[in-house]
Design a protein around this motif. Structure first.
Motif, PDB file in Angstrom:
ATOM      1  N   SER A 178       0.830  -1.199   0.000  1.00 21.96           N
ATOM      2  CA  SER A 178       0.000   0.000   0.000  1.00 21.96           C
ATOM      3  C   SER A 178       0.866   1.251   0.000  1.00 21.96           C
ATOM      4  O   SER A 178       2.018   1.240   0.456  1.00 21.96           O
ATOM      5  N   GLU A 190       0.279   3.823   1.838  1.00 25.29           N
ATOM      6  CA  GLU A 190       0.432   4.213   3.231  1.00 25.29           C
ATOM      7  C   GLU A 190       1.617   3.500   3.875  1.00 25.29           C
ATOM      8  O   GLU A 190       2.389   4.100   4.638  1.00 25.29           O
ATOM      9  N   THR A 216       4.882   4.896   2.578  1.00 29.94           N
ATOM     10  CA  THR A 216       5.130   6.197   3.205  1.00 29.94           C
ATOM     11  C   THR A 216       5.732   6.021   4.595  1.00 29.94           C
ATOM     12  O   THR A 216       6.689   6.720   4.966  1.00 29.94           O
ATOM     13  N   ARG A 217       5.191   5.097   5.373  1.00 26.44           N
ATOM     14  CA  ARG A 217       5.730   4.852   6.713  1.00 26.44           C
ATOM     15  C   ARG A 217       7.175   4.366   6.646  1.00 26.44           C
ATOM     16  O   ARG A 217       8.004   4.764   7.462  1.00 26.44           O
TER      17      ARG A 217
END
Length: 298
Positions: A63, A65, A68-69
């Motif tokens: 994903s 997200e 990004t993490r």
């Protein structure tokens, strides 16, 4: 294809790696990969260099997200499977993969993949060129599991009549321990089998790939292998002499030398005639009137 793991680039100090370095490295490589290189249209309205996060996430099967993490250092323990997918999507070089592996170990104590050794099936172009230069000597490259990866024509002529290459993915341990023809090919089969089992014991060390291979051997080779495995033989040799019964030219006395390659997951084995009779027979198999020379036995 699974990737090859090699050491970090020269000058890399693992102890000096700071927190967030893994994310910074992934972000720098994402920004340096052109869309065209991974089969995406470049477009004319890109505001950032390289790939967008959404594009890399799609290519790696994760994903946006989560990516990004990772890049922001908020997730410090990505799985080996995720790192392997990112390395493949980013088209990382062997050196970059080695550096990524070091960052992953430093950050979380895990390596790119619990099946990382499967990458050792890839033989470098330079090693292939070396094999060509070694003709007509019987030489071959194996990985840590004794999978045959590359070989000279001289080796092909030597062992193909034995049945070694009949398997889709030829493996010397599997051939020796499960194929009845190996007992005819190796007059000292008991010792050869013990050496292969000793190699497996040395390799095991919690490696799930080796565990699975041992399990398959137990089912296929049965009691013969189970008994030998339980006895835990030692003394796998990296150099010495071996006798081979060849169906076309008869008894061969071969000297062998084993050289570990740079990533320590592959080995180059060179076979040379151990006596004049074997020299003549190998030259006959290779179609050379001269070329291979006897080495001193010992």
């Amino acid at each position: 294809m699974w990737i090859v793991l090699v050491g970090p680039p020269s000058g890399c100090d693992t102890a000096a790696m700071t927190e967030g370095e893994l994310g910074a490295f992934l972000r720098s490589r994402r920004e340096s990969v052109s869309p065209e290189r991974v089969g995406l249209p470049s477009g004319s309205r890109r505001r950032t260099p390289g790939l967008r996060r959404a594009e890399l996430a799609t290519l790696a099967g994760i994903s946006v997200e989560y990516l990004t993490r990772l890049e922001q250092g908020r997730d410090k323990r990505p799985s080996g499977k995720v790192l392997t997918a990112l390395a493949e999507a980013l088209r990382l070089s062997d050196e970059e993969i080695g550096f990524l592996n070091q960052l992953a170990v430093a950050g979380s104590g895990t390596e790119l993949s619990p099946r990382r050794h499967q990458g050792s099936r890839v033989v470098t172009r330079s090693m292939q060129a070396i094999l060509r230069q070694l003709e007509p000597a019987p030489c071959f490259v194996v990985n840590h599991m004794a999978d045959l990866l590359a070989w000279t024509d001289g080796y092909d002529r030597l062992v193909r009549p034995l049945g070694v290459f009949e398997a889709d993915e030829p493996n010397l341990i599997w051939f020796t321990l499960t194929d009845s023809r190996a007992r005819t090919a190796y007059p000292d089969w008991e010792r050869v089998a013990d050496e292969h089992v000793a190699d497996l014991h040395e390799l095991r060390r919690g490696d799930p790939e080796v565990d699975a291979f041992v399990e398959r051997l137990s089912h296929t080779a049965g009691e013969e292998f189970t008994r030998r495995w339980g006895r835990r033989p030692v003394g796998a040799r990296r150099t010495g002499n071996r006798t081979l019964e060849h169906p076309e030219v008869g008894t061969l006395t071969l000297s062998f030398e084993t050289m570990r390659l740079a990533d320590d997951l592959q080995r180059l084995i060179v076979l040379l005639p151990g006596d004049m009779a074997t020299e003549t027979k190998l030259n006959r198999l290779s179609g050379y009137e001269a070329g291979l020379r006897v080495v001193s036995a010992g």
